[in-house]
Structures are given as structure tokens and as C-alpha cells.
Design a protein around this motif. Structure first.
Motif, PDB file in Angstrom:
ATOM      1  N   ASN A   1      55.259  59.326  42.597  1.00 56.14           N
ATOM      2  CA  ASN A   1      54.597  58.162  43.088  1.00 56.14           C
ATOM      3  C   ASN A   1      54.373  58.117  44.307  1.00 56.14           C
TER       4      ASN A   1
ATOM      5  N   HIS B   1      53.785  52.762  36.300  1.00 56.81           N
ATOM      6  CA  HIS B   1      52.897  52.040  35.140  1.00 56.81           C
ATOM      7  C   HIS B   1      52.939  52.424  33.823  1.00 56.81           C
ATOM      8  N   ARG B   2      52.208  51.917  32.981  1.00 54.26           N
ATOM      9  CA  ARG B   2      52.646  52.159  31.280  1.00 54.26           C
ATOM     10  C   ARG B   2      51.960  53.525  31.245  1.00 54.26           C
TER      11      ARG B   2
ATOM     12  N   HIS C   1      45.754  51.625  36.413  1.00 59.55           N
ATOM     13  CA  HIS C   1      46.974  51.191  37.195  1.00 59.55           C
ATOM     14  C   HIS C   1      47.292  51.884  38.429  1.00 59.55           C
TER      15      HIS C   1
ATOM     16  N   ILE D   1      50.387  50.942  40.170  1.00 57.20           N
ATOM     17  CA  ILE D   1      51.809  50.422  40.604  1.00 57.20           C
ATOM     18  C   ILE D   1      52.847  51.735  40.065  1.00 57.20           C
TER      19      ILE D   1
ATOM     20  N   SER E   1      44.169  56.622  35.780  1.00 55.51           N
ATOM     21  CA  SER E   1      44.657  55.423  35.384  1.00 55.51           C
ATOM     22  C   SER E   1      43.887  54.408  35.920  1.00 55.51           C
TER      23      SER E   1
END
Length: 817
Positions: free
Chosen positions: A712, A451-452, A446, A448, A444
Motif C-alpha cells: 500500500n 480496501h475491499r 478505492h 484506502i 480499483s
């Protein structure tokens, strides 16, 4: 680009262009049209009533303790004593009678006993003191119940006389159901002679006119003979072979097929049930001749489904049951939807056949448009026309999809079957899907936390498990049920996290944002409520997330307004946010502790109709709300804590590295793994659903937070995601709602059957159509948001007023006003 690599890449691009979502939906449309034609031919050939299927065909699903009999094309309800007596009482209350006769040999006597055992409150009331070859009778006056067994083991003149006597009686005195059958006594007494078979054939032919005449007032079932276990027959019965039984059954079918009445049926499904249990070691035949108890119980269930389903209208009993009668509101909605389709068709035809006119005609039209516009700019009017055209096409698509929903689950046009659970049926599809999901992974953009791409992936694989859970009826297994409860809670947790993060970072608490989200969440459900004649609360998840979104919005809208920017400028606002959390958790706890106070709030008009079921009960909403009452607040609190930790640089997710230092990360990972294992052990230790559900709200956040940390904590895991699950996750809400009627059936109590007799192919076809429709609804909803909730508040207010005016007649009907 030339060379093998270039050729491969161009080939992949060509495949991608052909196999896209648009082409998939076109294929799905063609498949639906073909299936409608196929089932139309079936109904023209065999009729639309499912009683014939119930009595004639079916198969066993599952094995061992999970083995169940599945009639062909319809759902069978399991009648216990309460259900069966309720049915008999209902028929008696409305002036009917329950006069049922079993006529034939000892096998029919077994059916007689199995039938009355299903409805008699105390089996000691059944008189078994009669000699074997004797008539039997059981009566209950308050139920107008008169169940008889008439001993007539041979088809002869004595059986004909019984029918002659019934024909001489008034219609009200005749039986309303006759179950009959005979063969084994003739085989035994004649030593399996050919003459006995001819005598059987001749007498049954002579009996046919009486059957046809009596069928005008009585339903008549001729039960085919069950197979025998030859190795268990005693010496006096060895002549009763399966070859002889098949010959007698064949003779009965050849003669009875010429009946002129629709009320004379050959009952062959009971034979198939008995044949399935002929070698069942757990239910062995005692003498090789008579049917074992398990097969008899299934046969009794078939009889009660035929006799009661149309009276009781159980959701999981569609055999012999007529579909719901359309309401006035449904008729009006379908008329409006038809207008949408007609207008959209006209627009498409105009685009296709009139857009290619000459340039001169085009200039003429533009001149006319110039005269119609005040600002002398035809482009403005052209844009408006295109917008209204797109809106009408979207409405027409919704209308067509709603017609398909109605056809699938409010008619008997397509078939339905019961769910049946086995562990392989539940776990193997999940394993296949997860293998597929892990195959399609990529990095991805992203980094964070949550994330989406990651949240879409999480919603995707959770949705696949929930779908498998609903499809297989796995709720009967407590451990699986509790894990699914965590997945539902995770959806609400993510909702709290996502909406909190948006409001916290943007500070956008405008009414435009509020109505935009509410519209997007509720469009499909509002349409289904109107089309399928179900209350809003029936689709419980949408009311739940809509309610909690309003709670989150109110939390931020309440003074003082706290956002990340305002808190950064004035740190005291962090305290205000903490106080808001204290108030929120306190209100939720108070509502839970006082059910009376809860009901006073949610049973207040005019929003009462949003929280009650068709029987005006709020119990469903109470259960759904309380079991996940802390999920959304917990997600909000987690988001608040996450942003604080980022602000103070305790965690850093703006790169591809670890969230924590190596030592702290190891400790957190171990603790997170322990948190997940703790919940797994809890699901295995708790003894029943009420006990598990009571504890669940207080500990459900543990496995959720543990998973998020494990997912994560490593930068490598954080940025990788499954594109397959992410795409499913984008339409997870539509999948969750659409499954009610076009993948499952009978309001989720069964499964939809578009391809009968091929269960694997049926799952593939129904799933393909189901996913395509969910994707199209998601796409149409996104387009319609800009028309329903425009950026100009005046137009938004206008649309809301029109919508509320539209709801007034519905509100009056449902008691809102």
C-alpha cells in the motif's frame, strides 16, 4: 458501432454473456451427471469393492525419495509396527484369528519375511536359522498370530495335498489368508522346457477345485511372478528369462480367471511394484532373481491394507474398506433434504407449465387471492409466495449439493487416491495461477489501505496457495508448513481488521448484525456436520473465526461503547479503547498460560460439543486457538492504529499518491522488506514443528504488517488489483470448507478422483466442479440470510428458537445437555 473495433467489442460481449458463472455451473452439473453415469458403469462392470483394484493395478507417483506406489482408485495406508500390531490385536480381541500362510518358492518366502517384519516388535525374534528350502513359522499367542511359510516351489501333487489337508480341518482351524505363487523353480529345474509349462498348467487346473472350496473360509491370493534382472543372474539361472516368467504368469491368469469364488484373487500389483524397482540403482537386486527390499516393503503394505483396512478404518486407507454406516440423524436429514428437492421441483414445474395460462385464468386467481387477503391486496400475497418459493429453491440447491458431498466422501462410488509431494507438483501450479492472476489486473475505485478489492485479492491468492498445499500434502516440508501458517494467520488478522473497522466506523452492534454474520459463516459447516457426520470442530477454521467474531463483538458491546463518532466527540474514549485492548490481550494470555482454566471454560456445557472432537478431546481446539491466539487482536490493534494515524494526518490514503513522504516511505519500505526476510530466515532456522509453532504467535504479525505496508505504500500498487484473485477471494471461505470433501477426499487425507488414469485432467475437472459449487453455495447463502435473519427482530427471534429446538436432539446425542 461499426468498424473493426465495434465488431470486436460486440464479439467480446457475446463471449462474456455465454461464458459466465451461471453457464459454467450448468456445464459443471452436466459433467457431474456424466461422471456419475461413467462410474456407475464401472461399478456394474467391476464391482464396488476396491480390493480388486488394490491387488491388480496401480502406478508410481513422484520420483526419488518421494516415489510412492498408488493403487488404482483407492488410498493405501502406510502400516508401521504399531498400526499392524493394533490391527492384529483388534481382530484377536473380537474373536478372530490371524492365521496366515505363505506357500510357494523363495520369492514367496521373501514376502513372508517382509510381512512379519512389519508386525514383529523386534526383528531378532524372527528365526532365520532354518535351511533355505524349509518350512517356517512365527507365532504370538496373545495376538492369535500364526504366520507360516510352506516350501512348495512347484505346482504339483504335494501342493494339492496341502489344500486337501486344510479342507479336512474345521473352518476355525483353516488359514484365513493364503498367499501363494510359483514358477521360477519349475523353469530352472526343467531348463525352461515347454513340457514343464504344460505340466504347470495342468496341475494348476487340477488345483482349482480345491482353491474354490477352500475360498469359502479363506482368502487366497495368487502372486504373479516378478521380472528378473537377466544381466545379474548366475550361470545356473540364466534360463529364467522374463519371457518364461511372462508365459507362466499368462498361464496362471488364464486358469484362475475361471474361479467361481470372489475370494480367489490374482495378485498382480506386487509384480508392478517390483517391475518399477527392477532398475532402481539405490535398491539393486543382489542376484537378479529375488525382489529388492523396497519392493517387498510395498508388497507387505498392500497385504496389510487388504487385511486390516476394513477393521481399522484409517482415513487414508480406503482400499478394501467399506464406507461408514449412516446414522439415524443422517437418514432424517436426507429425508428432509429430499422433501426440499421435491417441493422445489413442484414449484419449478408450476412456474414453467402453469404460468402461461390465459389472462382470464389469471384474473380468476387474482380474485381468489383478493378474498384470501385481509387488505384486499393480492400483490402482498404474491410477494410472500415468491419469497417462500425462492427460499425453497435455495434449500433444494443446498440439499442437492449436500448429496454430492456425501456421494464423494462417504461412499466408495467415486475413487480416491493418496496425496504425494514433490516440489514441482507444489510450486508449478502456484506459478501458473500467479501468472494468470497477474494477467487479469485493473484499477480499483478505492484508494484506502486494505480496501475491499485488495483484501479480496489477498484472500484469493492465499487461498490458492493453501489449496495447493493441501492437495500435494506439502505439510511434511517444515519451511512450507510455516509459510502456510502465516497465510492462515493473515486470514484471522484480516478478520480482526475488517470487523473492527466496521464496528468502529458504523457503531452497529445490533443483534441483527451479529446473527447475520454468524449465520453466513456457519451455514455450510452446520449442513456438513449433519450430512457428513462430523463434529463442528472438524471444520476448525469456521469455529475459530466465529469465536473471534464474538470476541470482537463483545469488545465493542461492552460498556462503554466506543466508536469513531463517540471518540471524536469525547477524546477520553480513545483511552477506554486502549484499556479494552489491554484487557483483551491479558485474557488471551491468561487462557494460554493456564490450560486447565482454558479447559474449564470451553468444556462447560452446553457449548462443550462445539469445541471437542468425536473422541471428546479438546486438544484440536487448544492447538488451533493457541497457535493464532494473538492474530485477531493484532488485526484489531492494527486497524485502531491505522484509523488514529489517518485522523492525525500522519498517513493519507485518500488519493493515488504515497502514504508517506519519499524519505520516510523509503525507510518504511526497507524495514518492511527486512521484516519479511526475517520471518523467511526464521522458518529456515527452526528445527521442528513444535519449536516453530511456539514462536510463531509472537512474530507472525511482522510479515503480515510488512506485506500490507509494501502493498500500500505506493499509490500505483494500492489501487491496482488482480480481478482473478479478487473473485477467488470472495468465495475463499466456501473454497476452504468445500475442499474437505469434493476436491480432496477421505476428510482431506487424500484426493478425489473423478477421471482415473489421467491426473492432469482429473485436477482440471474436479477443480472446475469444486469452484462452481463453492460459488453457488456463496450465492445461496447470501440469499438465505435475508430469510433466516430478517430485519424484524421478532422473526429473527422466532427463527433462532426454531433452530435451537432443532439442535436439541443433536445436542442430546453429542452430550451438550
Amino acid at each position: 458501432m461499426s468498424g473493426p473495433l465495434g465488431d470486436s467489442q460486440s464479439s467480446d460481449d457475446a463471449i462474456t454473456r455465454k461464458f459466465n458463472a451461471t453457464n459454467a455451473k450448468r456445464i459443471a452439473l452436466l459433467v457431474v451427471i456424466a461422471l456419475i453415469a461413467y462410474h456407475g458403469v464401472l461399478h456394474l462392470t467391476y464391482g464396488i469393492k476396491s480390493c480388486k483394484w488394490l491387488l491388480s493395478d496401480g502406478s508410481f507417483h513422484g520420483f526419488g525419495d518421494y516415489s510412492v506406489w498408488q493403487p488404482y482408485g483407492c488410498m493405501i495406508h502406510t502400516y508401521n509396527k504399531i498400526d499392524s500390531r493394533m490391527c492384529l490385536r483388534y481382530i484377536a480381541y473380537w474373536g478372530g484369528k490371524n492365521h496366515i500362510v505363505f506357500l510357494g518358492d523363495s520369492r514367496i518366502r521373501q514376502l513372508y519375511y517382509a510381512f512379519i517384519k512389519t508386525c514383529v516388535p523386534n526383528e531378532n525374534l524372527i528365526n532365520t536359522a532354518y535351511p533355505a528350502h524349509h518350512d517356517l513359522e512365527y507365532k504370538e499367542r496373545d495376538l492369535k498370530l500364526d504366520v507360516r511359510f510352506l516350501w512348495h516351489p512347484v505346482v504339483n501333487e504335494s501342493m494339492t495335498k496341502v489344500f486337501t489337508q486344510w479342507l479336512s480341518l474345521q473352518v476355525s482351524e483353516r488359514p484365513n489368508l493364503i498367499v501363494m505363487g510359483s514358477a521360477t523353480h519349475s523353469i530352472k529345474s526343467s531348463n525352461a522346457s515347454v513340457k514343464a509349462l504344460e505340466y504347470y498348467r495342468k496341475n494348476l487346473t487340477l488345483l482349482m477345485p480345491s482353491l474354490d472350496k477352500l475360498s469359502a473360509s479363506s482368502k487366497i491370493l495368487w502372486a504373479l511372478q516378478d521380472p528378473v534382472s537377466s544381466e545379474k543372474l548366475d550361470v545356473g539361472r540364466v534360463m529364467i528369462t522374463n519371457e518364461q516368467i511372462d508365459a507362466y504368469n499368462k498361464a496362471a491368469m488364464e486358469i484362475l480367471k475361471y474361479s467361481n469364488s470372489n475370494n480367489v484373487h490374482i495378485w498382480s500389483s506386487a509384480r508392478l511394484v517390483a517391475q518399477g524397482y527392477a532398475s532402481d540403482l539405490s535398491n539393486p537386486n543382489e542376484d537378479g532373481l529375488h525382489t529388492n527390499n523396497k519392493a517387498l516393503n510395498f508388497a507387505a503394505q498392500i497385504l496389510f491394507n487388504m487385511y486390516c483396512n476394513d477393521q481399522m478404518n484409517y482415513n487414508d486407507g480406503t482400499c478394501c474398506s467399506d464406507p461408514e454406516i449412516m446414522t439415524t440423524l443422517q437418514i432424517i436429514v436426507f429425508i428432509v433434504f429430499t422433501l426440499f428437492i421435491v417441493i422445489a421441483t413442484v414449484i419449478l414445474i408450476h412456474r414453467k407449465y402453469f404460468a402461461r395460462k390465459s389472462y382470464k385464468w389469471h384474473l380468476l386467481v387474482n380474485e381468489e387471492l383478493d378474498e384470501l387477503t385481509d387488505n384486499n391486496n393480492p400483490r402482498v400475497l404474491n410477494t410472500e409466495i415468491k419469497s417462500y418459493s425462492e427460499l425453497m429453491i435455495c434449500l433444494a440447491k443446498i440439499a442437492l449439493i449436500m448429496f454430492y458431498f456425501f456421494l464423494c466422501d462417504r461412499t466408495n462410488f467415486f475413487m480416491k487416491e493418496n496425496k504425494y509431494f514433490t516440489r514441482p507438483n507444489f510450486f508449478l501450479p502456484i506459478a501458473y495461477v500467479f501468472a494468470l492472476g497477474l494477467f487479469f489486473t485493473e484499477e480499483s475505485s478505492h484508494t484506502i489501505v486494505l480496501h475491499r478489492d485488495q483484501t479480496d485479492e489477498l484472500k484469493g491468492w492465499m487461498q490458492m496457495i493453501i489449496l495447493a498445499y493441501h492437495y500435494t500434502g506439502a505439510s511434511q516440508v517444515l519451511t512450507i508448513y510455516m509459510h502456510i501458517r502465516v497465510l492462515v494467520t493473515t486470514y484471522l488478522f484480516l478478520s480482526g481488521f475488517g470487523h473492527f473497522t466496521y464496528f468502529w466506523q458504523t457503531g452497529d452492534i445490533s443483534f441483527h448484525r451479529l446473527w447475520k454474520v454468524i449465520f453466513r459463516i456457519n451455514l455450510l459447516v452446520v449442513c456438513l456436520c449433519l450430512v457428513m457426520n462430523r463434529p463442528y470442530q472438524f471444520y476448525y477454521f469456521v469455529p475459530l473465526i466465529s469465536f473471534w467474531y464474538l470476541v470482537i463483538y463483545t469488545t465493542f458491546y461492552a460498556i462503554p461503547h466506543v466508536t469513531a463518532a463517540s471518540a471524536e466527540a469525547n477524546p477520553i474514549q480513545y483511552l477506554y479503547m486502549v484499556l479494552k485492548f489491554v484487557v483483551l490481550f491479558s485474557i488471551v494470555t491468561i487462557l494460554y498460560m493456564s490450560e486447565v482454566f482454558f479447559e474449564k471454560i470451553f468444556l462447560t456445557r452446553p457449548w462443550k460439543a462445539l469445541f471437542v472432537t468425536t473422541d471428546d478431546s479438546i486438544k484440536e481446539w487448544w492447538f488451533r486457538w493457541k497457535i493464532d491466539r494473538y492474530s485477531v487482536p493484532a488485526g484489531m490493534l492494527f486497524a485502531f492504529g491505522y484509523h488514529l494515524l489517518k485522523k492525525h494526518h500522519i498517513i493519507d490514503d485518500n488519493h493515488h499518491g504515497y502514504l508517506f513522504s519519499r524519505g520516510i516511505g523509503f525507510i518504511v519500505a526497507i524495514a518492511s522488506f527486512a521484516g519479511i526476510m526475517m520471518y523467511v530466515i526464521f522458518t529456515m532456522m527452526c528445527r521442528n514443528k513444535p519449536e516453530c509453532n511456539e514462536i510463531h504467535p509472537y512474530i507472525s504479525f511482522i510479515p503480515i504488517v510488512s506485506y500490507i505496508i509494501l502493498r500500500n505504500i505506493s499509490g500505483l500498487l494500492r489501487v491496482r488489483h488482480s480481478t482473478f484473485f479478487a473473485r477467488i477471494g470472495k468465495i475463499s471461505l466456501e473454497l476452504f470448507i468445500c475442499q474437505y470433501h469434493i476436491w480432496l477426499a477421505a476428510d482431506t487425507h487424500g484426493i478425489l478422483v473423478l477421471v482415473p488414469s489421467y491426473p492432469v485432467l482429473n485436477v482440471v475437472i474436479t477443480s472446475f466442479i469444486f469452484i462452481c459449487i463453492a460459488h453457488e453455495i456463496h450465492k445461496v447463502t447470501q440469499k438465505m440470510v435475508k430469510y433466516a435473519i430478517p430485519s424484524d427482530w421478532r422473526y429473527t427471534t422466532r427463527n433462532i428458537i426454531i433452530f435451537l429446538l432443532f439442535l436439541i436432539p443433536i445436542g442430546i446425542k453429542d452430550g451438550m445437555f
